[in-house]
Scaffold this active site. Structure first.
Site, PDB file in Angstrom:
ATOM      1  CG  HIS A   1      -0.199  -0.141   2.548  1.00 10.43           C
ATOM      2  ND1 HIS A   1       0.407   1.007   3.049  1.00 10.43           N
ATOM      3  CD2 HIS A   1      -0.006  -1.064   3.198  1.00 10.43           C
ATOM      4  CE1 HIS A   1       1.164   1.069   4.353  1.00 10.43           C
ATOM      5  NE2 HIS A   1       0.785  -0.353   4.461  1.00 10.43           N
TER       6      HIS A   1
ATOM      7  CD  GLU B   1       2.005  -5.640   7.827  1.00  9.92           C
ATOM      8  OE1 GLU B   1       2.247  -7.238   7.882  1.00  9.92           O
ATOM      9  OE2 GLU B   1       2.841  -4.926   7.409  1.00  9.92           O
TER      10      GLU B   1
ATOM     11  CG  HIS C   1      -0.625  -4.769   4.967  1.00  3.32           C
ATOM     12  ND1 HIS C   1      -1.194  -3.684   5.303  1.00  3.32           N
ATOM     13  CD2 HIS C   1      -1.916  -5.278   4.495  1.00  3.32           C
ATOM     14  CE1 HIS C   1      -2.419  -3.580   5.294  1.00  3.32           C
ATOM     15  NE2 HIS C   1      -2.856  -4.396   4.785  1.00  3.32           N
TER      16      HIS C   1
END
Length: 209
Positions: A9, A82, A151
């Site tokens: 991201h 994540e 992530h």
């Protein structure tokens, strides 16, 4: 050949200030939104057939920008989240965490993640992440590409495991930049006698100004 492109991201304010995010729903900041906008046409040029994304705001916001450029709708999947860093680590810098929870910080440095309340281990992440990657890979037809938005830490452990690398080699891989991406390709190689398998062909590609 089938191809999976795995994208970290864009930047958040917590990234910029060094605060641990974990499962906190932190949105992109202005820089992160600009990063997503910049990477979108580059990845759209690969003509992906699908965009899958973590459901956390920073990943979903990145995926929305990229998918719009591709003429697609992102599919959100919580398995792509994540690491959960635990409630005591979330939102703190390393220095703040060490000061507020010295015993947990010592356990973190020692790699004893089981001693940290609410913290996911590498195995915890792989148990949810690898089935998702496997399903995406199986959904691709020959010649197709798909994007996965996730992530940094999760990708560093999931990619080697997906490729069948032994041990825990994630620390040997460089940290993924915000909106840096990874390319995995499934094809035959003369080095392996024509056997088809997934291979890492790029790590931490970024858009250059």
């Amino acid at each position: 050949m089938r191809r999976l492109v795995l994208l970290r991201h864009g930047r958040t304010e917590w990234n910029d200030s060094g605060r641990a995010q974990g499962h906190a729903d932190v949105p992109l900041d202005e820089v992160g939104a600009a990063q997503a906008k910049a990477v979108a046409p580059v990845l759209a040029s690969l003509r992906p057939v699908a965009v899958w994304s973590s459901d956390l705001a920073r990943a979903a916001g990145t995926a929305t920008a990229v998918a719009a450029e591709c003429g697609l709708e992102p599919v959100l999947d919580p398995r792509l989240r994540e690491f959960d860093v635990g409630p005591n680590r979330q939102g703190l810098t390393a220095e703040q965490y060490a000061a507020a929870h010295p015993e947990e910080y010592a356990a973190l440095l020692a790699g004893d993640l089981d001693a940290i309340p609410g913290r996911e281990t590498r195995d915890d992440v792989l148990r949810r992440f690898l089935p998702a990657l496997g399903a995406y890979a199986d959904a691709l037809d020959e010649g197709e590409t798909a994007l996965v938005v996730s992530h940094g830490a999760a990708l560093r452990v999931a990619v080697p495991a997906f490729l069948g690398w032994q041990g825990d080699p994630g620390e040997s891989l460089g940290v993924l930049a915000n909106c840096g991406w990874v390319v995995l390709e499934h094809s035959a190689s003369t080095w392996t006698g024509g056997v088809e398998r997934w291979r890492l062909t790029a790590w931490n590609r970024v858009v250059t100004p």
